[in-house]
Design a protein around this motif. Structure first.
Motif, mmCIF file in Angstrom:
data_model
loop_
_atom_site.group_PDB
_atom_site.id
_atom_site.type_symbol
_atom_site.label_atom_id
_atom_site.label_comp_id
_atom_site.label_asym_id
_atom_site.label_seq_id
_atom_site.Cartn_x
_atom_site.Cartn_y
_atom_site.Cartn_z
ATOM 1 N N VAL A 1 -21.535 -18.904 -22.363
ATOM 2 C CA VAL A 1 -20.757 -17.783 -22.915
ATOM 3 C C VAL A 1 -19.263 -18.017 -22.655
ATOM 4 O O VAL A 1 -18.420 -17.793 -23.518
ATOM 5 N N THR A 2 -18.941 -18.505 -21.468
ATOM 6 C CA THR A 2 -17.531 -18.746 -21.123
ATOM 7 C C THR A 2 -16.914 -19.753 -22.079
ATOM 8 O O THR A 2 -15.814 -19.550 -22.604
ATOM 9 N N VAL A 3 -17.613 -20.862 -22.329
ATOM 10 C CA VAL A 3 -17.088 -21.907 -23.217
ATOM 11 C C VAL A 3 -16.788 -21.325 -24.597
ATOM 12 O O VAL A 3 -15.753 -21.603 -25.197
ATOM 13 N N ARG B 1 -23.830 -12.727 -8.831
ATOM 14 C CA ARG B 1 -23.013 -13.717 -8.126
ATOM 15 C C ARG B 1 -22.580 -14.820 -9.079
ATOM 16 O O ARG B 1 -21.478 -15.328 -9.010
ATOM 17 N N ASP B 2 -23.462 -15.209 -9.986
ATOM 18 C CA ASP B 2 -23.083 -16.234 -10.954
ATOM 19 C C ASP B 2 -21.931 -15.732 -11.814
ATOM 20 O O ASP B 2 -21.006 -16.460 -12.139
ATOM 21 N N LEU B 3 -22.029 -14.443 -12.183
ATOM 22 C CA LEU B 3 -20.962 -13.871 -12.996
ATOM 23 C C LEU B 3 -19.643 -13.905 -12.243
ATOM 24 O O LEU B 3 -18.615 -14.263 -12.781
ATOM 25 N N LEU B 4 -19.710 -13.539 -10.973
ATOM 26 C CA LEU B 4 -18.488 -13.557 -10.168
ATOM 27 C C LEU B 4 -17.967 -14.978 -10.053
ATOM 28 O O LEU B 4 -16.776 -15.234 -10.128
ATOM 29 N N PHE C 1 -24.490 -8.842 -21.847
ATOM 30 C CA PHE C 1 -24.283 -10.017 -20.990
ATOM 31 C C PHE C 1 -22.968 -10.714 -21.351
ATOM 32 O O PHE C 1 -22.165 -11.058 -20.482
ATOM 33 N N GLU C 2 -22.746 -10.894 -22.667
ATOM 34 C CA GLU C 2 -21.500 -11.551 -23.102
ATOM 35 C C GLU C 2 -20.275 -10.740 -22.669
ATOM 36 O O GLU C 2 -19.305 -11.293 -22.159
ATOM 37 N N LYS C 3 -20.373 -9.423 -22.836
ATOM 38 C CA LYS C 3 -19.266 -8.541 -22.454
ATOM 39 C C LYS C 3 -18.988 -8.664 -20.949
ATOM 40 O O LYS C 3 -17.840 -8.710 -20.513
ATOM 41 N N ALA C 4 -20.076 -8.731 -20.184
ATOM 42 C CA ALA C 4 -19.938 -8.820 -18.721
ATOM 43 C C ALA C 4 -19.237 -10.113 -18.316
ATOM 44 O O ALA C 4 -18.408 -10.133 -17.409
ATOM 45 N N VAL C 5 -19.564 -11.206 -19.004
ATOM 46 C CA VAL C 5 -18.926 -12.491 -18.676
ATOM 47 C C VAL C 5 -17.457 -12.469 -19.098
ATOM 48 O O VAL C 5 -16.568 -12.826 -18.323
#
Ligand SMILES: NC(=O)C[C@H](N)C(=O)O
Length: 310
Positions: free
Chosen positions: A281-283, A24-27, A251-255
């Protein structure tokens, strides 16, 4: 196909229940106002009733899912089959309204989801003409090209119902781990009902159940088939050793893949580790994305606080 109404995006308030799991955080990363509020789908298939009264009933039930998609309401009816959609626009907000079609409109699809690899899939479908820029339109063309066995080509989170008007057959599928919700029910008239939420079908079905994640329902085959069969699925003890670097890369790829959006977005911070990692990761990767070209490289973040009454 008939639009019911259209209005511009409304502002949503983040809800604390949006903060529970990593997924959910990823979404939440790609658009915080959209977390847990993706589109709503409702399909009624083979109800032996093509009257105006039935159409009105399906529209009424579809409206129960309106909170899932404020940007558009659509419905396509072919005889006694109804496919409806409540849209929360993320990709191609201007023309990606649903249901979506193949070139000659013989295939109709209503989708709640995001298909992260839609551009690669489009490139593989060079003989097809696309009507919209929607990430979900590839589903209609993939079916036209490959028949029912294309689901594992999709990299994304999705629930959809696809009607093939050439033989009046249909398929429905749900993503690998059930990020998007889906329910299936059966009416006494033999109809099959599929809805993003129970409230779309419980009053009109004799029996209903959860649509199992990672499965495909085919009217031709007459039941469910598991489409998600990764090699590790049946392993009782994982055969791949723990590798923190591999985990970090995954994890990075998923974000990063979830930064696919044509609308403004932000990160919902829960105060926990998961959402902080998503934000970090987003930043780092935002500047290189298409989203940044449009919306800038500044990451907006949001959190929820509760006022304490003494
Ligand atoms: N949001 C959705 O579930 C459908 C599609 N990805 C859209 O952007 O319209």
């Amino acid at each position: 196909w008939q639009p019911i109404n259209r209005r511009s995006c409304a502002t949503h308030t983040a809800h604390p229940s949006s903060f529970r799991s990593t997924e959910r955080d990823l979404l939440a990363t790609y658009c915080c106002r959209r977390s847990r509020k993706m589109c709503g789908i409702l399909a009624v298939l083979g109800c032996a009733d093509d009257t105006q009264g039935k159409r009105v009933r399906v529209l009424e039930l579809s409206r129960r899912l309106k909170h899932r998609g404020p940007d558009w309401s659509g419905m396509h009816q072919v005889g006694d089959c109804y496919l409806s959609h409540q849209r929360l626009a993320i990709i191609d907000p201007a023309s990606g309204d649903q249901p979506l079609y193949n070139e000659d409109k013989s295939i109709v699809v209503t989708v709640n989801g995001e298909i992260y690899n839609h551009e690669q899939l489009r490139a593989q479908l060079s003989s097809h003409t696309f009507r919209t820029g929607s990430d979900c339109e590839v589903i209609a063309h993939l079916y036209e090209e490959h028949g029912e066995n294309f689901i594992d080509m999709l990299d994304g989170v999705f629930s959809f119902v696809l009607l093939d008007t050439r033989d009046n057959s249909f398929i429905a599928a749900r993503d690998a781990i059930g990020v998007t919700p889906l329910y299936i029910g059966w009416g006494i008239d033999g109809s099959v009902w599929i809805s993003s939420e129970v409230k779309g079908l419980n009053d009109d079905c004799e029996h209903f159940e959860i649509f199992p994640p990672g499965h495909l329902y085919s009217s031709k085959q007459g039941g469910f088939k598991r489409w998600y069969n990764p090699p590790w699925f049946s392993e009782v003890i994982p055969s791949v050793p723990y590798d923190p670097l591999a985990l970090r890369k995954a994890f990075e790829k998923a974000v990063i893949k979830r930064l696919m959006t044509d609308v403004p977005f932000g990160v919902l911070l829960s105060g926990g580790l998961d959402s902080s990692l998503v934000a970090a990761v987003t930043v780092r990767h935002l500047a290189g994305t298409k989203a940044a070209k449009r919306w800038g490289t500044k990451l907006h973040s949001f959190c929820v606080g509760l006022e304490v009454w003494n």
